[in-house]
Scaffold this motif. Structure first.
Motif, PDB file in Angstrom:
ATOM      1  N   GLU A   1      48.422  19.827   0.796  1.00 23.01           N
ATOM      2  CA  GLU A   1      48.122  20.304   2.021  1.00 23.01           C
ATOM      3  C   GLU A   1      48.210  21.790   2.126  1.00 23.01           C
ATOM      4  N   SER A   2      49.258  22.523   1.519  1.00 21.52           N
ATOM      5  CA  SER A   2      49.237  24.042   1.793  1.00 21.52           C
ATOM      6  C   SER A   2      48.222  24.411   0.769  1.00 21.52           C
TER       7      SER A   2
ATOM      8  N   THR B   1      44.919  24.301   2.582  1.00 20.42           N
ATOM      9  CA  THR B   1      44.867  25.268   3.870  1.00 20.42           C
ATOM     10  C   THR B   1      44.571  27.015   3.262  1.00 20.42           C
TER      11      THR B   1
END
Length: 206
Positions: free
Chosen positions: A186-187, A190
């Motif tokens: 996820e990071s 992003t």
């Protein structure tokens, strides 16, 4: 004597490969001897060598059939799902990395990293690796062209060069996950979206 079925032979071969992957993931290709692999299979040396006449043959089978073929098939699936966003394609690939690393038995990503090193010293493995990674690039290039068609990427971008960059992002995630242990899908995704936004023209103010 009863006839040995093809299913039995395939199961025995699978047993050897799984045991070898476990040992190689723990000790590395070259620090692990065939005696250790044979002991891990629970079979006799003759039974193991019947399927794989050498450690090199066993390593090639693992790299080709487990590491690279699995990865290439996963990239093909991403393309088949209609992904037209390069960042989403990377994110999907990262999900595959996460899933493979969590598979029961052995973390295939640990074997994959060793396969990269093996490709540098073994021309046969290099040939297999080049073919598999060319396929992966091809799938990612197709995603890039699809993105261009849908206005998600500049039409003058070189899709093949974009594919090389996207594959590097996936491979970089894999190695950082193993070495640093502080990356997550996820990071990472992003941050990638933030980077791609840097190259977009600024919105005009009314």
């Amino acid at each position: 004597m009863p006839k040995v079925t093809d299913a039995h032979l395939a199961a025995r071969r699978e047993q050897i490969i799984e045991a070898a992957m476990t040992r190689f993931a723990e000790g590395g290709f070259h620090s692990t001897g065939m005696a250790e692999v044979i002991a891990a299979t629970g079979l006799s040396a003759g039974a193991v060598y019947r399927y794989f006449p050498s450690k090199e043959a066993l390593i090639r089978a693992i790299v080709e059939e487990r590491v690279l073929t699995t990865a290439a098939a996963a990239f093909e699936q991403i393309l088949d799902e209609g992904v037209d966003d390069p960042v989403e394609a990377v994110s999907a690939a990262l999900g595959i990395v996460d899933a493979v690393s969590a598979r029961q038995g052995v973390d295939l990503t640990r074997v994959a990293v060793q396969a990269w090193g093996e490709a540098l010293r073994n021309p046969d493995i290099l040939d297999v690796a080049q073919g598999a990674y060319a396929r992966m690039r091809g799938y990612l290039a197709a995603v890039a062209r699809r993105a261009q068609e849908h206005g998600r990427m500049p039409p003058d971008a070189d899709a093949d060069e974009v594919a090389k960059t996207l594959l590097s992002l996936v491979m970089g995630y894999l190695i950082q996950r193993l070495i640093m242990g502080d990356v997550d899908r996820e990071s990472y995704t992003t941050a990638l979206r933030a980077l791609t936004a840097l190259g977009m023209p600024a919105a005009s103010t009314p």
